[in-house]
Design an enzyme around this catalytic site. Sequence first.
Site, PDB file in Angstrom:
ATOM      1  N   LYS A 141      -7.327   8.182  -1.451  1.00 22.70           N
ATOM      2  CA  LYS A 141      -8.550   8.740  -0.832  1.00 22.70           C
ATOM      3  C   LYS A 141      -9.073   9.948  -1.616  1.00 22.70           C
ATOM      4  CE  LYS A 141      -7.720   7.013   3.853  1.00 22.70           C
ATOM      5  NZ  LYS A 141      -6.337   6.516   3.788  1.00 22.70           N
TER       6      LYS A 141
ATOM      7  N   LYS B 105       0.843  -1.210   0.000  1.00 24.30           N
ATOM      8  CA  LYS B 105       0.000   0.000   0.000  1.00 24.30           C
ATOM      9  C   LYS B 105       0.873   1.253   0.000  1.00 24.30           C
ATOM     10  CE  LYS B 105      -2.483   1.830   3.563  1.00 24.30           C
ATOM     11  NZ  LYS B 105      -2.392   3.307   3.493  1.00 24.30           N
TER      12      LYS B 105
ATOM     13  N   ARG C 266       3.345   0.047  10.597  1.00 26.88           N
ATOM     14  CA  ARG C 266       4.473   0.145  11.535  1.00 26.88           C
ATOM     15  C   ARG C 266       4.867  -1.143  12.250  1.00 26.88           C
ATOM     16  NH1 ARG C 266       1.833   5.415  13.878  1.00 26.88           N
ATOM     17  NH2 ARG C 266       0.084   4.180  13.079  1.00 26.88           N
TER      18      ARG C 266
ATOM     19  N   THR D 131     -11.216   6.731  10.676  1.00 31.49           N
ATOM     20  CA  THR D 131     -11.169   6.177  12.036  1.00 31.49           C
ATOM     21  C   THR D 131     -10.643   7.202  13.034  1.00 31.49           C
ATOM     22  OG1 THR D 131      -9.109   5.171  11.341  1.00 31.49           O
ATOM     23  CG2 THR D 131     -11.021   3.731  11.479  1.00 31.49           C
TER      24      THR D 131
ATOM     25  N   ASP E 247      -3.524   4.222  -2.116  1.00 28.16           N
ATOM     26  CA  ASP E 247      -4.470   4.730  -1.116  1.00 28.16           C
ATOM     27  C   ASP E 247      -4.478   6.259  -1.184  1.00 28.16           C
ATOM     28  OD1 ASP E 247      -6.193   4.923   1.042  1.00 28.16           O
ATOM     29  OD2 ASP E 247      -4.651   4.473   2.542  1.00 28.16           O
TER      30      ASP E 247
ATOM     31  N   ASP F  84     -13.521  14.688  -4.850  1.00 29.56           N
ATOM     32  CA  ASP F  84     -13.648  15.925  -5.625  1.00 29.56           C
ATOM     33  C   ASP F  84     -14.920  15.787  -6.467  1.00 29.56           C
ATOM     34  OD1 ASP F  84     -13.040  18.340  -7.106  1.00 29.56           O
ATOM     35  OD2 ASP F  84     -10.928  18.007  -6.625  1.00 29.56           O
TER      36      ASP F  84
HETATM   37  O1  C5P Z   1       1.261   1.802  10.774  1.00 32.47           O
HETATM   38  P1  C5P Z   1      -0.175   1.336  10.735  1.00 32.47           P
HETATM   39  O2  C5P Z   1      -0.315  -0.176  10.770  1.00 32.47           O
HETATM   40  O3  C5P Z   1      -1.023   2.017  11.761  1.00 32.47           O
HETATM   41  O4  C5P Z   1      -0.676   1.802   9.295  1.00 32.47           O
HETATM   42  C1  C5P Z   1      -2.015   1.679   8.892  1.00 32.47           C
HETATM   43  C2  C5P Z   1      -2.169   2.197   7.496  1.00 32.47           C
HETATM   44  O5  C5P Z   1      -3.541   2.188   7.161  1.00 32.47           O
HETATM   45  C3  C5P Z   1      -1.687   3.627   7.291  1.00 32.47           C
HETATM   46  O6  C5P Z   1      -1.162   3.719   5.965  1.00 32.47           O
HETATM   47  C4  C5P Z   1      -2.934   4.460   7.408  1.00 32.47           C
HETATM   48  O7  C5P Z   1      -2.872   5.622   6.637  1.00 32.47           O
HETATM   49  C5  C5P Z   1      -3.987   3.511   6.833  1.00 32.47           C
HETATM   50  N1  C5P Z   1      -5.340   3.747   7.297  1.00 32.47           N
HETATM   51  C6  C5P Z   1      -5.717   3.717   8.624  1.00 32.47           C
HETATM   52  N2  C5P Z   1      -7.014   3.950   8.981  1.00 32.47           N
HETATM   53  C7  C5P Z   1      -7.929   4.203   8.047  1.00 32.47           C
HETATM   54  C8  C5P Z   1      -7.573   4.221   6.699  1.00 32.47           C
HETATM   55  C9  C5P Z   1      -6.259   3.979   6.351  1.00 32.47           C
HETATM   56  O8  C5P Z   1      -4.872   3.466   9.491  1.00 32.47           O
HETATM   57  N3  C5P Z   1      -9.176   4.390   8.396  1.00 32.47           N
END
Ligand code: C5P
Length: 230
Positions: free
Chosen positions: A61, A34, A210, A119, A59, A64
């Site tokens: 998002k 992603k 992460r 979220t 991703d 527009d």
């Molecule tokens: O590092 P982590 O596991 O928290 O990363 C989650 C990924 O999912 C990030 O790229 C974040 O932008 C994305 N994301 C999220 N919550 C959402 C939509 C996308 O954490 N509602």
Amino acid sequence: MPQTNRLIVALDTVDLDRARSWANAVASCSGLIKLGLEFFLANGASGVRAIAGAPVFLDLKLHDIPNTVAGAVRAVLPLRPRMLTLHASGGAAMIRAACQAAVAAGTDRPLILAVTVLTSLDQAALATIGMASPPSEQVLRLGRLAVEAGADGLVCSPLEVAMLRQAFGSAIQLVVPGIRPPGAAADDQARTMTPADAVAAGADWIVVGRPITASDDPAAAAAAIAASIR
Ligand code: C5P
């Protein structure tokens, strides 16, 4: 899309070399890579092409007017993303325009996934932007709108996945971030679930960043997560 591996690894960095090294490390145990706004705005289309060989989830998002979103979808089709996100709150016409634009890529077209409620927004924050209903109601309302407008799936939090699976059955793809292996740091994710629990609740795909990219051994971290959901 053949679903051999439900793990999506989020490579959130502006650094192309770092992203490439993470992509290589997780290639054998992830289904998709992603790339989000952070990477895309820094590295552009050539950066996406440089993550050679890996199937990509863009991703971005998008949000527009329909004509602009359709143009944005067409603009990224040459990158052959397997998935592309937009905000369901852009409305049915915008979602339909994006889906029609994606169809131009034929059988290779990206899945169009809708983000319902970010979220990071809780009930109080939703009230400040004029949404009085509880987050789960808003998620369901926007999810239904997106699916009826042609979206192939929804991005949702672990807390919503069972509700959405029940509402829409197996016809749509549910992509779930906010995933943490047992014992991992939550970081800034407020509502998390383990990989196995999210899959058991109905996730088609889990998104993990992460816990893999900040690990001393990203390849081993990704392999352990992939094994836990196999
Ligand atoms: O590092 P982590 O596991 O928290 O990363 C989650 C990924 O999912 C990030 O790229 C974040 O932008 C994305 N994301 C999220 N919550 C959402 C939509 C996308 O954490 N509602």
